[in-house]
Design an enzyme around this catalytic site. Structure first.
Site, PDB file in Angstrom:
ATOM      1  N   GLU A 116      -5.595  -8.440  -0.820  1.00 43.18           N
ATOM      2  CA  GLU A 116      -6.266  -8.241   0.473  1.00 43.18           C
ATOM      3  C   GLU A 116      -7.727  -7.947   0.219  1.00 43.18           C
ATOM      4  OE1 GLU A 116      -4.795  -5.488   3.436  1.00 43.18           O
ATOM      5  OE2 GLU A 116      -2.732  -5.833   2.775  1.00 43.18           O
ATOM      6  N   GLU A 131       0.824  -1.220   0.000  1.00 41.76           N
ATOM      7  CA  GLU A 131       0.000   0.000   0.000  1.00 41.76           C
ATOM      8  C   GLU A 131       0.857   1.269   0.000  1.00 41.76           C
ATOM      9  OE1 GLU A 131      -4.047  -1.703   2.044  1.00 41.76           O
ATOM     10  OE2 GLU A 131      -2.765  -0.485   3.286  1.00 41.76           O
TER      11      GLU A 131
HETATM   12  C1  BG6 Z   1      -4.479  -2.915   4.961  1.00 45.35           C
HETATM   13  C2  BG6 Z   1      -3.137  -3.347   5.431  1.00 45.35           C
HETATM   14  O1  BG6 Z   1      -4.445  -1.537   5.020  1.00 45.35           O
HETATM   15  O2  BG6 Z   1      -5.608  -3.232   5.678  1.00 45.35           O
HETATM   16  C3  BG6 Z   1      -3.152  -4.427   6.479  1.00 45.35           C
HETATM   17  O3  BG6 Z   1      -2.281  -3.699   4.376  1.00 45.35           O
HETATM   18  C4  BG6 Z   1      -4.326  -4.220   7.412  1.00 45.35           C
HETATM   19  O4  BG6 Z   1      -1.910  -4.399   7.131  1.00 45.35           O
HETATM   20  C5  BG6 Z   1      -5.609  -4.292   6.611  1.00 45.35           C
HETATM   21  O5  BG6 Z   1      -4.348  -5.110   8.474  1.00 45.35           O
HETATM   22  C6  BG6 Z   1      -6.872  -4.219   7.422  1.00 45.35           C
HETATM   23  O6  BG6 Z   1      -6.847  -3.114   8.282  1.00 45.35           O
HETATM   24  P1  BG6 Z   1      -7.080  -3.265   9.838  1.00 45.35           P
HETATM   25  O7  BG6 Z   1      -6.883  -1.917  10.389  1.00 45.35           O
HETATM   26  O8  BG6 Z   1      -8.474  -3.775  10.003  1.00 45.35           O
HETATM   27  O9  BG6 Z   1      -6.077  -4.251  10.326  1.00 45.35           O
END
Ligand code: BG6
Length: 477
Positions: A372, A179
């Site tokens: 993701e 990211e």
């Molecule tokens: C993304 C990141 O921004 O979102 C992860 O690459 C992160 O590291 C994921 O865990 C989800 O966000 P959060 O705050 O729910 O963990």
């Protein structure tokens, strides 16, 4: 055209939220070790509060995380049981170079990842490795000022040369920076950068960003030289901005917001800064620290594929008094009245995934990789530790269905799908364990209590079926 038979189904993690072992194996202190659970976390990760050493009395959930460092065989066996074709993980930079500026790597750190990659290969699981996932040795922050310093490019070059050489034949898919756009919003977490009082914020951030872009292009070049089989990708926190309505100013605002989100990817995927960004620099009187050779390097070493995270779409409008905002992945957005939201207020928009994929593919014409996606939710295990997470299954089934439409109906080239936090891990945003994404429940709470026992949830068997049917069977039965 259905999903290809080589489609890379799997799950995603990051060292700072998963690995633990922060003081084992010769690992050095990193920025990610300084994000405590609790009220000070946000100011620290955004770089608003300087926090250079762990402090007595604060709990840092990333220190042990869920201890993949000592559970790797057990976890990989569980991923294999689900039928994973790929597994996304990241390297803790300070495990390889504890301070970051050494010339010789830490063998114990290299050996750890070698064992992990070999174990994955034993089950025919393709490693997908993020070289840096919000991760930088603290020594590089305190001595050099993080990514705002050009010297970081050299240290990163050392790191990637060691990784590509040592893991040649074991790892083929690499992401240079997780990211990359997040550094513009959370500079300490994203790039180990503090913006000093009185300093022009954009100048500081764009300087750091340029260094990461050069480092990323260099990694692409070196990665291809060391092994032409390597596939090297960029990674963006994606999610299209919708205009609030058809008011021309709001449509224009959405265009600007999408550009703000994508201009770094424009460089990584197309090889040069876009004109709209250069014009912005001109207007704001800012300059980029471009050295001789940088432009050629960027132009000649674009990425092989574009990877992204997607949790939600976003909405924007020219701000007016009383506008209601919703939370989201680092970026706040105007609330979309057509969408429901997670317990953390992240709005849920499966159609937006297909739309975002089309935006990225139209713009870059490179294969995409969803690295993701998932639902952070509160899970309530029964007395045996089992969680019936039908809500997670519903979220994922809807998103995967849209993803398949993007491939089958829109013709998008898609390499794979790795759901976020395939095993429960620490939340990056909040530091909580209770914000769970996994197919596997991990017994640990927000204060660090628990046995770390792993228990498959209902979604574990569901995802296994999805993978076995190559996405044809998304039913929850
Ligand atoms: C993304 C990141 O921004 O979102 C992860 O690459 C992160 O590291 C994921 O865990 C989800 O966000 P959060 O705050 O729910 O963990």
């Amino acid at each position: 055209m259905p999903l290809s038979k080589d489609f890379l189904w799997g799950g995603a993690t990051a060292a700072n939220q998963y690995e633990g072992g922060w003081d084992q194996g010769g690992r050095g202190l990193a920025n990610v070790d300084l994000a405590p659970h609790g009220p000070r976390r946000e100011a620290i990760i955004l770089g608003l509060e300087k926090h250079l050493q762990p402090e007595e009395g604060l709990f840092y959930p990333g220190h042990e995380a869920i201890d993949f460092y000592n559970h790797w065989q057990e976890d990989i066996a569980l991923f294999a049981q689900m039928g994973f074709k790929t597994f996304r993980m990241s390297i803790a930079w300070s495990r390889i170079f504890p301070k970051g500026d050494e010339t010789q790597p830490n063998e114990e750190g290299l050996m750890f990842y070698e064992k992990v990659f070999k174990e994955l290969r034993k089950y025919d699981i393709e490693p997908l490795v993020t070289i840096t996932h919000f991760d930088i040795p603290m020594h590089l922050v305190t001595e050099y000022g993080g990514w705002r310093n050009r010297k970081l490019v050299d240290f990163y070059e050392n790191l990637v040369t060691v990784l590509f050489t040592r893991y040649k034949g074991l790892v083929k898919y690499w992401l240079t920076f997780n990211e990359i756009n997040v550094l513009l919003h959370a500079p300490f977490m994203g790039a180990g950068v503090y913006i000093e009082e009185g300093e022009n914020r954009d100048q500081g951030l764009f300087t750091a960003a340029h260094h990461e872009l050069v480092a990323s292009a260099l990694a692409t070049k070196i990665g291809h030289q060391i092994d032409p089989e390597n596939k090297i990708g960029c990674m963006v926190a994606a999610g299209d901005y919708y205009p609030w309505d058809s008011k021309p100013e709001n449509v224009r605002e959405a265009l600007d917001k999408n550009r703000e989100n994508l201009f770094l990817i424009d460089v990584q995927a197309r090889g040069k800064y876009p004109n709209y960004f250069l014009k912005q620099l001109e207007r704001e009187g800012l300059t980029l620290p471009i050295l001789e050779g940088d432009e050629e390097l960027l132009a000649q070493n674009t990425v092989d594929f574009v990877s992204f995270s997607y949790y939600s779409s976003r909405v924007t409008k020219v701000q007016e008094e009383g506008d209601e905002e919703t939370s989201g992945n680092i970026f706040a957005s105007v609330k979309n009245p057509y969408l429901k939201a997670s317990e953390w207020g992240w709005q849920i928009d499966p159609v937006g995934l297909r739309t975002t994929m089309n935006t990225l593919y139209d713009r870059y014409q490179k294969p995409l990789f969803i690295v993701e996606n998932g639902l952070g939710a509160i899970d309530k295990p029964d007395e045996t530790g089992y969680v019936a997470d039908d809500y997670r299954i519903a979220y994922m089934a809807e998103h995967i269905a849209e993803m398949i439409k993007a491939v089958e109906l829109d013709g998008i080239e898609l390499l794979g799908y790795t759901s976020w936090g395939c095993i429960d891990l620490v939340s990056a945003g909040t530091g909580e364990m209770s914000k769970r994404y996994g197919f596997i429940y991990v017994d640990r709470d927000d204060q660090g209590n628990g046995t770390l026992k792993r228990t498959p949830k209902k979604s574990f068997d569901w995802y296994k079926k999805v993978i076995a049917s190559n996405g044809q069977d998304l039913s929850n039965s």
